[in-house]
Write a protein that holds these residues in place. Sequence first.
Motif, PDB file in Angstrom:
ATOM      1  N   THR A  17       0.826  -1.219  -0.024  1.00 27.78           N
ATOM      2  CA  THR A  17       0.219  -0.039   0.060  1.00 27.78           C
ATOM      3  C   THR A  17       1.016   1.221  -0.171  1.00 27.78           C
ATOM      4  OG1 THR A  17      -1.885  -1.115   1.229  1.00 27.78           O
ATOM      5  CG2 THR A  17      -1.580   1.157   1.313  1.00 27.78           C
ATOM      6  N   LEU A  32      -0.113   3.593  -8.033  1.00 26.95           N
ATOM      7  CA  LEU A  32      -0.744   2.385  -8.420  1.00 26.95           C
ATOM      8  C   LEU A  32      -0.203   1.855  -9.808  1.00 26.95           C
ATOM      9  CD1 LEU A  32      -4.592   3.325  -8.183  1.00 26.95           C
ATOM     10  CD2 LEU A  32      -3.240   1.850  -6.762  1.00 26.95           C
ATOM     11  N   SER A  48      -0.854  -1.971  -4.394  1.00 27.60           N
ATOM     12  CA  SER A  48      -2.057  -2.714  -4.451  1.00 27.60           C
ATOM     13  C   SER A  48      -3.130  -1.782  -4.104  1.00 27.60           C
ATOM     14  CB  SER A  48      -2.104  -3.708  -3.450  1.00 27.60           C
ATOM     15  OG  SER A  48      -1.847  -3.484  -2.187  1.00 27.60           O
ATOM     16  N   ALA A  49      -2.624  -0.542  -3.487  1.00 24.46           N
ATOM     17  CA  ALA A  49      -3.719   0.382  -3.062  1.00 24.46           C
ATOM     18  C   ALA A  49      -3.030   1.903  -2.817  1.00 24.46           C
ATOM     19  CB  ALA A  49      -4.573  -0.056  -1.878  1.00 24.46           C
ATOM     20  N   PHE A  55     -11.019   0.981   5.393  1.00 24.91           N
ATOM     21  CA  PHE A  55     -10.849   0.673   3.794  1.00 24.91           C
ATOM     22  C   PHE A  55     -10.894  -0.741   3.513  1.00 24.91           C
ATOM     23  CE2 PHE A  55      -7.319   1.295   0.437  1.00 24.91           C
ATOM     24  CZ  PHE A  55      -8.376   1.577  -0.557  1.00 24.91           C
ATOM     25  N   GLU A  56     -10.856  -1.802   4.661  1.00 27.02           N
ATOM     26  CA  GLU A  56     -10.820  -3.180   4.354  1.00 27.02           C
ATOM     27  C   GLU A  56     -12.120  -3.579   3.452  1.00 27.02           C
ATOM     28  OE1 GLU A  56      -8.984  -6.862   4.732  1.00 27.02           O
ATOM     29  OE2 GLU A  56      -8.191  -5.049   5.550  1.00 27.02           O
ATOM     30  N   ASP A 113     -13.377  -0.559  -1.908  1.00 30.52           N
ATOM     31  CA  ASP A 113     -12.876  -0.178  -3.312  1.00 30.52           C
ATOM     32  C   ASP A 113     -12.305   1.194  -2.925  1.00 30.52           C
ATOM     33  OD1 ASP A 113     -13.894  -2.335  -4.727  1.00 30.52           O
ATOM     34  OD2 ASP A 113     -15.779  -1.341  -5.079  1.00 30.52           O
ATOM     35  N   GLY A 134      -8.474   7.262  -0.528  1.00 39.37           N
ATOM     36  CA  GLY A 134      -7.962   5.647  -0.812  1.00 39.37           C
ATOM     37  C   GLY A 134      -8.449   5.270  -2.139  1.00 39.37           C
ATOM     38  N   ARG A 172      -8.045   1.476  -4.978  1.00 40.43           N
ATOM     39  CA  ARG A 172      -7.249   0.366  -5.170  1.00 40.43           C
ATOM     40  C   ARG A 172      -7.196   0.370  -6.699  1.00 40.43           C
ATOM     41  NH1 ARG A 172      -7.131  -2.515  -0.651  1.00 40.43           N
ATOM     42  NH2 ARG A 172      -8.992  -2.193   0.904  1.00 40.43           N
ATOM     43  N   GLU A 173      -7.922   1.085  -7.396  1.00 39.33           N
ATOM     44  CA  GLU A 173      -7.684   1.315  -9.096  1.00 39.33           C
ATOM     45  C   GLU A 173      -7.978   2.950  -9.156  1.00 39.33           C
ATOM     46  OE1 GLU A 173     -10.557  -1.168 -10.934  1.00 39.33           O
ATOM     47  OE2 GLU A 173      -9.724  -3.064 -10.265  1.00 39.33           O
ATOM     48  N   ARG A 219     -18.396   1.682  -6.963  1.00 38.29           N
ATOM     49  CA  ARG A 219     -17.525   1.344  -6.130  1.00 38.29           C
ATOM     50  C   ARG A 219     -17.896   1.423  -4.789  1.00 38.29           C
ATOM     51  NH1 ARG A 219     -14.340   3.873 -10.059  1.00 38.29           N
ATOM     52  NH2 ARG A 219     -12.134   2.894 -10.442  1.00 38.29           N
TER      53      ARG A 219
END
Length: 237
Positions: free
Chosen positions: A9, A112, A117-118, A141-142, A145, A160, A162-163, A192
């Motif tokens: 991360t 990214l 990964s994030a 965040f767990e 998205d 935050g 992830r993409e 998301r």
Amino acid sequence: MADHAGMATAFILFTRIPVPGRCKSRLAPALSAEDRASLQLAMILDEANRLHRVTQSHDGYLSVWLSDEDSDGSGREARTRLLEGLPEEARVHRQHGAGLGARMANAIDAELASGASAALLMGSDLPLVDVATLQSCLAAFEGKDALLCPSADQGYWMAGLREPCAQLFAGKRYGSGSVFDEAMASLQATGRTVGIGPQTRDLDDPYDLAWLLEQARTNPNAIGPHVRAWLDRVGSH
């Protein structure tokens, strides 16, 4: 610490170089240009060290994205002081893009694209964001998205992803009272899932400075060592 190219991360500290006369202008005339810059530096260093501590307990790395106030050479000394105070493992980049939204999007997209990964991006004007607060952000965040952490002024202090998500930053009226709602709507429009982290207050104007002074009196352990030292110094003159 995790390798940059792995599934780590990216913890992005997104900030200005604390050049006297070019930062925290809304704190004038309550503070001199030099005191405003030294306060900015203190907040950056406290937050960088807190983020670094979180990267050591999670699979992550610290990436500091700096503005270009030193592009004409006048901020070289301020940049040097900042770099000397950062954790040795910190990666440092220069912001680029037309406007705040584009610069934030470019920072997240670059991390990214490098294999993170994030990416979690936050500013530095956050004297009460401690390790426990950052861990709460990760918990929110767990399994989601995206992440947004609201600020007291109706904006957000952390985002935050992830993409990449260009919609999150495009066309936003930063500094207005609707940034958080606009950002949330943009993320939801893309389908998301969004985790909402803890709210805090950033430090922009004399009212926020008065709040910080009160926090230092009632909750001193929440304030980092660099900001505490700044308060001790400035309060003595």
